[in-house]
Design a protein around this motif. Structure first.
Motif, short mmCIF file in Angstrom:
data_model
loop_
_atom_site.label_atom_id
_atom_site.label_comp_id
_atom_site.label_asym_id
_atom_site.label_seq_id
_atom_site.Cartn_x
_atom_site.Cartn_y
_atom_site.Cartn_z
N LYS A 17 -1.36 14.51 4.44
CA LYS A 17 -0.53 13.32 4.65
C LYS A 17 -1.43 12.16 5.03
O LYS A 17 -2.56 12.35 5.46
CB LYS A 17 0.51 13.57 5.73
N ILE A 18 -0.89 10.95 4.84
CA ILE A 18 -1.62 9.75 5.20
C ILE A 18 -0.62 8.67 5.58
O ILE A 18 0.48 8.59 5.02
CB ILE A 18 -2.53 9.27 4.05
N GLN A 19 -0.99 7.85 6.56
CA GLN A 19 -0.13 6.73 6.94
C GLN A 19 -0.65 5.49 6.24
O GLN A 19 -1.83 5.16 6.31
CB GLN A 19 -0.14 6.53 8.45
N PHE A 20 0.25 4.81 5.52
CA PHE A 20 -0.10 3.63 4.76
C PHE A 20 0.98 2.59 4.98
O PHE A 20 2.16 2.87 4.74
CB PHE A 20 -0.23 4.00 3.27
N ASP A 21 0.62 1.41 5.44
CA ASP A 21 1.58 0.34 5.74
C ASP A 21 2.70 0.82 6.66
O ASP A 21 3.89 0.63 6.38
CB ASP A 21 2.18 -0.24 4.46
N LYS A 22 2.33 1.49 7.75
CA LYS A 22 3.26 1.98 8.78
C LYS A 22 4.24 3.03 8.27
O LYS A 22 5.23 3.33 8.93
CB LYS A 22 4.03 0.82 9.41
N GLU A 23 3.98 3.61 7.12
CA GLU A 23 4.87 4.63 6.56
C GLU A 23 4.03 5.85 6.21
O GLU A 23 2.91 5.73 5.74
CB GLU A 23 5.56 4.08 5.31
N ASN A 57 -7.84 11.34 -4.81
CA ASN A 57 -6.62 10.63 -5.18
C ASN A 57 -5.53 11.66 -5.41
O ASN A 57 -5.62 12.48 -6.32
CB ASN A 57 -6.84 9.79 -6.43
N ILE A 58 -4.51 11.61 -4.57
CA ILE A 58 -3.45 12.62 -4.58
C ILE A 58 -2.10 11.95 -4.75
O ILE A 58 -1.83 10.88 -4.18
CB ILE A 58 -3.49 13.43 -3.26
N LYS A 59 -1.22 12.60 -5.51
CA LYS A 59 0.15 12.11 -5.69
C LYS A 59 0.90 12.31 -4.37
O LYS A 59 1.00 13.43 -3.88
CB LYS A 59 0.86 12.88 -6.79
N CYS A 60 1.42 11.21 -3.83
CA CYS A 60 2.10 11.25 -2.53
C CYS A 60 3.47 10.57 -2.62
O CYS A 60 3.68 9.69 -3.45
CB CYS A 60 1.27 10.53 -1.48
N ALA A 61 4.35 10.99 -1.74
CA ALA A 61 5.69 10.39 -1.67
C ALA A 61 6.13 10.35 -0.22
O ALA A 61 5.66 11.13 0.61
CB ALA A 61 6.68 11.22 -2.49
N THR A 62 7.02 9.43 0.07
CA THR A 62 7.58 9.36 1.42
C THR A 62 8.61 10.48 1.57
O THR A 62 9.11 11.03 0.59
CB THR A 62 8.27 8.01 1.67
#
Length: 86
Positions: A17-23, A57-62
């Motif tokens: 997981k990664i936090q990007f733009d507070k999400e 580079n990994i496919k990520c979703a919220t």
């Protein structure tokens, strides 16, 4: 369908997981294994996630995107194309 608690998911080391733009964004592939479900239709973005010091580079979703996909009825698209109201 397995219930997801975001607090537990953030602590789980098996899901990248990664936090990007507070999400928070979660690896779609890891979530498939975690939930035991096919998530190939989830809308995703590709983000660089560091794994053992190397960025991939990994496919990520919220979590919202994953939940939205899971709530769809499995044959929803199929029914609309086959059954017609008379």
């Amino acid at each position: 369908m397995k219930k997801i608690k975001e607090a537990e998911l953030r602590k789980d080391s098996s899901v990248n997981k990664i936090q990007f733009d507070k999400e928070w964004f979660y690896s779609v592939k890891d979530m498939q294994y975690y939930l035991g479900e096919d998530l190939t239709g989830v809308e995703y973005v590709t983000l660089p996630i560091p794994i053992d010091g190397v960025k991939f580079n990994i496919k990520c979703a919220t979590l919202e995107d994953i939940e939205r996909f899971r709530e769809k009825e499995p044959l929803e698209e199929f029914k609309g194309s086959v059954f017609r109201k008379k």
